[in-house]
Design a protein around this motif. Sequence first.
Motif, PDB file in Angstrom:
ATOM      1  N   LEU A 100       4.934  19.694  15.875  1.00  0.00           N
ATOM      2  CA  LEU A 100       3.623  20.246  15.550  1.00  0.00           C
ATOM      3  C   LEU A 100       3.679  21.011  14.230  1.00  0.00           C
ATOM      4  CD1 LEU A 100       0.710  20.830  16.601  1.00  0.00           C
ATOM      5  CD2 LEU A 100       1.644  22.898  17.649  1.00  0.00           C
ATOM      6  N   ASP A 101       2.686  20.792  13.388  1.00  0.00           N
ATOM      7  CA  ASP A 101       2.572  21.470  12.089  1.00  0.00           C
ATOM      8  C   ASP A 101       3.803  21.277  11.209  1.00  0.00           C
ATOM      9  OD1 ASP A 101       0.065  22.401  12.902  1.00  0.00           O
ATOM     10  OD2 ASP A 101       0.908  24.246  13.737  1.00  0.00           O
ATOM     11  N   ALA A 109      -1.042  14.346  12.574  1.00  0.00           N
ATOM     12  CA  ALA A 109      -1.932  15.511  12.591  1.00  0.00           C
ATOM     13  C   ALA A 109      -2.336  15.757  14.039  1.00  0.00           C
ATOM     14  CB  ALA A 109      -3.143  15.270  11.703  1.00  0.00           C
ATOM     15  N   TYR A 110      -1.456  16.376  14.804  1.00  0.00           N
ATOM     16  CA  TYR A 110      -1.702  16.595  16.233  1.00  0.00           C
ATOM     17  C   TYR A 110      -2.997  17.368  16.491  1.00  0.00           C
ATOM     18  CZ  TYR A 110       3.271  15.417  16.914  1.00  0.00           C
ATOM     19  OH  TYR A 110       4.491  14.803  16.938  1.00  0.00           O
ATOM     20  N   LEU A 134      -6.517  13.917  18.701  1.00  0.00           N
ATOM     21  CA  LEU A 134      -6.161  14.114  20.109  1.00  0.00           C
ATOM     22  C   LEU A 134      -5.562  12.859  20.733  1.00  0.00           C
ATOM     23  CD1 LEU A 134      -9.291  16.130  21.305  1.00  0.00           C
ATOM     24  CD2 LEU A 134      -7.158  16.969  20.327  1.00  0.00           C
ATOM     25  N   ASN A 135      -5.624  11.751  20.022  1.00  0.00           N
ATOM     26  CA  ASN A 135      -5.101  10.481  20.531  1.00  0.00           C
ATOM     27  C   ASN A 135      -3.808  10.067  19.844  1.00  0.00           C
ATOM     28  OD1 ASN A 135      -7.293   9.957  22.376  1.00  0.00           O
ATOM     29  ND2 ASN A 135      -8.531   9.670  20.537  1.00  0.00           N
ATOM     30  N   THR A 136      -3.033  11.027  19.396  1.00  0.00           N
ATOM     31  CA  THR A 136      -1.770  10.724  18.719  1.00  0.00           C
ATOM     32  C   THR A 136      -0.869   9.867  19.601  1.00  0.00           C
ATOM     33  OG1 THR A 136      -1.891  12.763  17.434  1.00  0.00           O
ATOM     34  CG2 THR A 136       0.267  11.741  17.632  1.00  0.00           C
ATOM     35  N   PHE A 137      -0.773  10.199  20.885  1.00  0.00           N
ATOM     36  CA  PHE A 137       0.085   9.433  21.787  1.00  0.00           C
ATOM     37  C   PHE A 137      -0.337   7.966  21.820  1.00  0.00           C
ATOM     38  CE2 PHE A 137       0.712   7.463  25.926  1.00  0.00           C
ATOM     39  CZ  PHE A 137       2.095   7.491  26.012  1.00  0.00           C
TER      40      PHE A 137
END
Length: 178
Positions: A16-17, A42-43, A47-50
């Motif tokens: 993250l970050d 960009a987590y 919101l759909n990074t996964f």
Amino acid sequence: MTPLSKPCQVLYIHGLDANPSAEKVEILKQYFGEQVFAPQLAYRQNLNTFQDLKSFLEEKMKNNPVPTFIVGSSAGGLMGYWLAKHLGLSALLFNPALAYLSVFQTIDKEIKQILPFWVYLVIGEQDEVITPDSTYDFLQNNENPAYYTIKKIENLGHRIDIETFEKSVKNFISNLKY
């Protein structure tokens, strides 16, 4: 040829970050070959990074059917854990945020078909961001010990130095179960 003696591909997932470390990507290329993918994520904004990572890996695996591995750290370790579980892959995870994530992500934790997977977890005993006990508790309550190996490092905090990273890559390769 790589130390694995056969072609493969690797997805490196930063935390993250953070950013994908060029030095760590070079180490991965040294041990796994040129097919190392290290996207900037960009987590907080996505919101759909996964799901994006899962679709990306599925496409790569379809187009290039060679052994595929995941390397992830912190939030990237959380993504890597669930990707390995969904896709039946081996993963090297550094201080994975298994028990919690400070930003919301849509992760499908319902797995319709259990595929064999294995994760090698490197846990910094001095990590104050992702406490080691939260990881141990998550694994004890949610996972079969046959699917993971834990390497505890007494003086390691949350950040993974280059020496520890490279040594862990070597250990992961020597312990691979694929």
